[in-house]
Write a protein that holds these residues in place. Structure first.
Motif, PDB file in Angstrom:
ATOM      1  N   TRP A   1      -3.958  -0.626   9.756  1.00  0.00           N
ATOM      2  CA  TRP A   1      -5.715  -1.507   9.486  1.00  0.00           C
ATOM      3  C   TRP A   1      -5.875  -2.203   7.975  1.00  0.00           C
ATOM      4  N   ARG A   2      -6.282  -0.900   6.975  1.00  0.00           N
ATOM      5  CA  ARG A   2      -6.504  -2.421   5.655  1.00  0.00           C
ATOM      6  C   ARG A   2      -5.109  -2.286   4.722  1.00  0.00           C
ATOM      7  N   ALA A   3      -3.930  -1.789   4.939  1.00  0.00           N
ATOM      8  CA  ALA A   3      -3.053  -2.440   4.267  1.00  0.00           C
ATOM      9  C   ALA A   3      -2.895  -3.554   5.111  1.00  0.00           C
TER      10      ALA A   3
ATOM     11  N   SER B   1       0.561  -0.933  -0.163  1.00  0.00           N
ATOM     12  CA  SER B   1      -0.172  -0.230   0.004  1.00  0.00           C
ATOM     13  C   SER B   1       1.019   0.793   0.032  1.00  0.00           C
ATOM     14  N   TYR B   2       0.799   1.349  -0.459  1.00  0.00           N
ATOM     15  CA  TYR B   2       1.337   3.040  -0.946  1.00  0.00           C
ATOM     16  C   TYR B   2       0.550   4.694  -0.943  1.00  0.00           C
ATOM     17  N   GLU B   3       1.193   5.411  -0.651  1.00  0.00           N
ATOM     18  CA  GLU B   3       0.114   6.920   0.006  1.00  0.00           C
ATOM     19  C   GLU B   3      -0.357   7.437  -1.619  1.00  0.00           C
TER      20      GLU B   3
ATOM     21  N   HIS C   1      -2.980   4.316  -3.206  1.00  0.00           N
ATOM     22  CA  HIS C   1      -3.806   3.136  -1.609  1.00  0.00           C
ATOM     23  C   HIS C   1      -4.969   3.489  -0.879  1.00  0.00           C
ATOM     24  N   PHE C   2      -4.310   4.816  -0.603  1.00  0.00           N
ATOM     25  CA  PHE C   2      -4.476   5.613   0.641  1.00  0.00           C
ATOM     26  C   PHE C   2      -4.049   7.090   0.289  1.00  0.00           C
TER      27      PHE C   2
ATOM     28  N   ALA D   1      -2.740   2.191 -10.741  1.00  0.00           N
ATOM     29  CA  ALA D   1      -3.100   3.420 -11.132  1.00  0.00           C
ATOM     30  C   ALA D   1      -1.245   4.516 -10.515  1.00  0.00           C
ATOM     31  N   GLU D   2      -1.331   5.619 -11.234  1.00  0.00           N
ATOM     32  CA  GLU D   2      -0.827   6.789 -10.453  1.00  0.00           C
ATOM     33  C   GLU D   2      -0.912   7.523  -9.344  1.00  0.00           C
TER      34      GLU D   2
END
Lengths: 321, 321
Positions: B69-71, B51-53, B56-57, B317-318
């Motif tokens: 938690w989500r990751a 997960s990458y800022e 993904h968030f 995605a970007e």
């Protein structure tokens, strides 16, 4: 003994300690770079190691295949330092948007080919992965193996001798050349770009009585401190015994990070004869460089005189462009 | 059967396919999000999920604990989709330099507390990790479990019925609210910020004859396509049967990504009575939404009429600021 093994000094270690303390019993025992998990009759060794562009590598210094090899080697070296046998790796790959100047280039595929090659060289396979878009190249490798007789960094006893595999300082020398824009060729390039995780050597050392084992990816001086702290022993290392890369002095050699050699404590009875058989089997020397005693910390000497040695190598640095 | 299972459509899948083809026998069989590894009597299930800022968030949408938690949930959901029992996770954490405006804040520790909490909620522990400096927050979670009777996405047979856990569309609705700066509260916030990996449900479905299982983190429409391709069946899904989050229409529900529910093929003999017992045990419904037949791909219908449905959710995605 406390649940969490004492760690050595350094910014990364202070932060990890704070985090694991907060997690309480939601976290396993922290100590080695490698976690051990017992499942029925199998003991797994697992480690994760993240390489990030600008912190751990630069794309103008290495090919993408070399970047992948080094990232894989870093995680597999943690398995070597348990005496574990690799099964395979999972890889998260972050790729920036390319500029399409070289439409045939495929950095992601090249990086994965490098990870796969180093993993295959130690008998493992790429098991799976994830692919994301990121600002910079990112290669996170989780290495998985089995460790029938794992050796931690915490078992050294006073009276054990301290040995190291290979010759040290090549990685630092290579970095100095790269930083001053000099070409990296021949054995020095191979040493830096294709480091060999000491997997077979680690298993051999575990089978020959190793009491403590650690890789020296943070540099000999830093990782000797971790081994001393975990084992609750004091170490004395004779600089004049440290096997150095050609042209590197011992003070530079012990501060050189990303060496991926093994530092090992062996009972005094482990003989020189066995050490002499080591190069034939593994292609690198095994050299006695010191002893474990009572006390704490690491004392470096040069022909018996105590010498101050710079602190270890801390990856927890800023990204550099 | 070819070594590499057919994957569905999408940019990420095309790239992964190209990479794994190049690796040849240095890579294990690719197919599910989760790799299976047989060691003596133990079958391991392992998965990695990064997960990458910005991709993904976003840190202005969720707390750091929620981000963690989500990751963790994303990786653990891959284990759920094998019917596996989690052992634990390894986490690589990338932290940008903080601005010290809030000296007491400790995002890294908060993220790890979130990962640890979701891992503990399904019976696992944090086994280890790595910590690096990065430009953006990065949470890469490698989840490890055991799967005595793993269920792949490739086993569905013509005649099986297709079921889904939970109610769909909440994650997409939450994203729409966040993107338009509306607050996220109550059950919708819980749904988005603290998704529950269906670990216990996955084991129960595996034990009750599931022939194929996949999580719908890429959205029902996309992941149904993956299941159909891997199983070499055609799927027919009745939109009017899809269980929808309050206020969400079925077309939105099947396009909603990051749902972390399970799509499962079960023999026709799996009865409604068993499905009725599901909510008591797992707190969410199990709903029959379609059938597996001969042919290929996924056909959506609305009261018998074929309906066009948007393509699945592609994470590749970007990064967005």
């Amino acid at each position: 003994m406390p649940r969490h093994l004492p760690l050595g000094a350094g910014g990364e270690f202070d932060r990890l300690r704070a985090i694991f303390t907060r997690l309480g019993d939601a976290a396993a025992e922290l100590g080695d770079d490698c976690a051990l998990v017992s499942l029925d009759d199998v003991t797994l060794a697992v480690s994760i190691d993240c390489s990030y562009e600008g912190v751990h590598f630069r794309t103008d210094w290495l090919s993408f295949e070399e970047i992948g090899w080094r990232a894989g080697a870093a995680a597999l070296s943690d398995l070597a330092a348990e005496g574990a046998k690799p099964v395979g790796v999972l890889v998260s790959l972050g790729l920036p948007k390319t500029d399409n100047r070289e439409p045939k280039a495929d950095p992601g595929s090249d990086i994965m080919a490098g990870v796969a090659a180093v993993t295959k060289s130690v008998g493992g396979r790429v098991l799976g992965g994830d692919l994301i878009r990121a600002d910079r190249y990112l290669v996170d490798v989780c290495a998985l193996g089995t460790a029938p007789h794992p050796v931690r960094r915490a078992g050294a006893r006073p009276g054990d001798a301290l040995w190291v595999t290979g010759t040290l300082g090549g990685a630092r020398l290579a970095l100095q050349r790269l930083k001053t824009s000099r070409p990296l060729e021949g054995p020095l390039r191979a040493r830096f770009a294709h480091p060999e995780p000491r997997v077979a050597a680690g298993q051999w050392l575990a089978a020959h009585g190793a009491t403590a084992l650690i890789d020296i990816s943070d540099g000999l001086s830093g990782d000797a401190g971790h081994l001393a702290a975990a084992s609750r022993v004091g170490l004395e290392i004779a600089l004049e015994q440290v096997p150095c890369w050609p042209g590197v002095d011992p003070l530079s050699a012990v501060a050189s990070g990303e060496e991926y050699e093994l530092l090992v404590a062996l009972p005094a009875a482990f003989g020189d004869a066995r050490a002499r058989s080591f190069p034939q089997q593994f292609g690198v020397p095994l050299t006695r460089i010191g002893v474990c005693g009572t006390g704490t910390g690491v004392r470096f000497t040069d022909r018996g005189q105590t010498v101050a040695v710079p602190a270890g190598y801390d990856h927890f640095a800023e990204p550099t462009p």
